[in-house]
Design a protein around this motif. Structure first.
Motif, PDB file in Angstrom:
ATOM      1  N   ASP A 186       0.816  -1.216   0.000  1.00 42.51           N
ATOM      2  CA  ASP A 186       0.000   0.000   0.000  1.00 42.51           C
ATOM      3  C   ASP A 186       0.853   1.270   0.000  1.00 42.51           C
ATOM      4  N   LEU A 187       2.124   1.158   0.418  1.00 46.88           N
ATOM      5  CA  LEU A 187       2.998   2.327   0.378  1.00 46.88           C
ATOM      6  C   LEU A 187       3.189   2.830  -1.054  1.00 46.88           C
TER       7      LEU A 187
ATOM      8  N   LEU B  21      17.226  -3.098   2.790  1.00 47.83           N
ATOM      9  CA  LEU B  21      16.771  -4.484   2.883  1.00 47.83           C
ATOM     10  C   LEU B  21      15.310  -4.605   2.467  1.00 47.83           C
ATOM     11  N   ALA B  22      14.484  -3.623   2.871  1.00 48.81           N
ATOM     12  CA  ALA B  22      13.062  -3.642   2.499  1.00 48.81           C
ATOM     13  C   ALA B  22      12.890  -3.496   0.999  1.00 48.81           C
ATOM     14  N   LEU B  23      13.653  -2.574   0.396  1.00 43.78           N
ATOM     15  CA  LEU B  23      13.516  -2.316  -1.045  1.00 43.78           C
ATOM     16  C   LEU B  23      14.104  -3.432  -1.893  1.00 43.78           C
TER      17      LEU B  23
ATOM     18  N   ALA C  47      11.881  -6.068   7.468  1.00 47.77           N
ATOM     19  CA  ALA C  47      12.288  -4.687   7.181  1.00 47.77           C
ATOM     20  C   ALA C  47      11.122  -3.905   6.579  1.00 47.77           C
ATOM     21  N   GLN C  48      10.339  -4.556   5.733  1.00 50.25           N
ATOM     22  CA  GLN C  48       9.174  -3.896   5.123  1.00 50.25           C
ATOM     23  C   GLN C  48       8.121  -3.585   6.185  1.00 50.25           C
TER      24      GLN C  48
ATOM     25  N   ARG D 165       5.379   0.399   9.895  1.00 53.46           N
ATOM     26  CA  ARG D 165       5.207   0.951  11.246  1.00 53.46           C
ATOM     27  C   ARG D 165       5.656   2.406  11.287  1.00 53.46           C
ATOM     28  N   LEU D 166       6.777   2.710  10.631  1.00 53.05           N
ATOM     29  CA  LEU D 166       7.264   4.087  10.588  1.00 53.05           C
ATOM     30  C   LEU D 166       6.250   4.984   9.890  1.00 53.05           C
TER      31      LEU D 166
END
Length: 340
Positions: A244-245, A267-269, A310-311, A316-317
């Motif tokens: 959704d981001l 790491l998320a990307l 990480a995602q 959360r952020l």
């Protein structure tokens, strides 16, 4: 054994007794109590301490013995709205206790107008449509423009037009009128709203699922599909996922990029769809984007579970920034719903 109250203590009210006790406990023994007080309570206690003057030793001893006796007589402590209110009743004036409990139970905000800004426009309009239009005009004039606009949109058309005309003709509102309006809102609207508010358990469960790793989330939701399909569908609609981001506007993504841990974001990307990766990179400077690509390449093979964690941290952020009002998260599952 019940000790007789010394004569010196009879002139102390509730707040003076609390202030004297904190003075007697001192820095070392009272530090943990101060840490649990609000800013306003600290100010009130501090101001009272500064005007106490000399505290007689007999009064100090009685306060300590009474305090220790009350604590030791308890088999267990139970914190609740009711026990909190009873505790404050013995320390603060009744109107101050009422305000504090409204802050705890009701929508967050330091002033009445802050509180109203956290109330849904549909709920607020439902209350205001039964009020005198001039009162509605005064209230809307104190709200932020975007919130006032949404409330007007929820009011019946005739009422909304009348209110707008009154707002156009309105001059400076007298302080006593504002105080009267605030008191009415506090006693009639906010108190009823606090009692009526019940959080949808699906919302709380959506937050739990947001914090799960992907495999656990899919496994439990899959089982829920079989046993309670309506609940599973409701939870999915309320969840805000990493995918959704990708629907956020660039300024919101930029705010996330600025505050995210760079190693965690890389790491998320690394495990993200191309669309989301490109969106995040587009908000960075050319040099930052280059360094991010180098970090991702330098990681080599990584576990899918690590990428998912990480995602989840980035989600959360994003929700934390939205809670603080720094960004707005548009929910792609609804045409007009907002997650804040």
């Amino acid at each position: 054994m019940i000790l007789a109250e010394p004569p010196e203590l009879k002139r102390y009210g509730g707040i003076e007794r609390a202030a004297a006790l904190m003075l007697v406990l001192g820095k070392d023994h009272g530090a943990q109590i101060w840490e649990h007080l609000s800013v306003d309570e600290i100010k009130e206690l501090s101001a009272t301490i500064s005007t106490l003057g000399r505290v007689p030793s007999a009064a100090a001893e009685h306060l300590l013995i009474a305090f220790a006796g009350e604590v030791s007589a308890m088999n267990a402590l139970h914190g609740s709205f009711e026990t909190t209110e009873r505790l404050l009743d013995g320390i603060l004036p009744s109107d101050r206790v009422r305000e504090i409990m409204e802050d705890i139970r009701g929508p967050a905000g330091r002033t009445m107008w802050d509180k109203l800004s956290n109330v849904s426009e549909a709920v607020l309009a439902g209350y205001l449509k039964n009020e005198y239009p001039q009162t509605v005009a005064v209230i809307l004039s104190k709200l932020k423009a975007d919130h006032a606009a949404r409330v007007l949109g929820q009011l019946p058309r005739e009422i909304a037009i009348d209110v707008v005309q009154r707002m156009l003709r309105m001059e400076t509102v007298q302080k006593d009128v504002l105080l009267q309006v605030e008191q009415t809102l506090r006693s009639e609207f906010m108190s009823n709203l606090s009692r009526a508010q019940r959080r949808d358990p699906h919302e709380a469960m959506a937050e739990v699922f947001n914090a799960m790793d992907r495999s656990t989330e899919q496994s439990i939701l899959g089982s829920l599909d079989e046993h309670a399909p309506e609940s599973a569908e409701r939870i999915r609609a309320l969840m805000f996922t990493f995918e959704d981001l990708g629907s956020l506007i660039p300024t919101a993504v930029s705010a996330i990029v600025r505050q995210a841990d760079k190693r965690q974001m890389a790491l998320a990307l690394k495990g993200a769809p191309d669309q989301i990766r490109q969106l995040f990179m587009s908000t960075m400077t050319e040099r930052s984007a280059k360094l991010m690509r180098e970090d991702m390449a330098g990681m080599g093979p990584v576990r899918a579970r690590d990428c998912e964690e990480a995602q989840t941290a980035l989600v959360r952020l994003a929700k934390s920034l939205a809670d603080r009002g720094e960004i707005v998260l548009a929910d792609p599952k609804s045409d007009d719903a907002m997650i804040v």
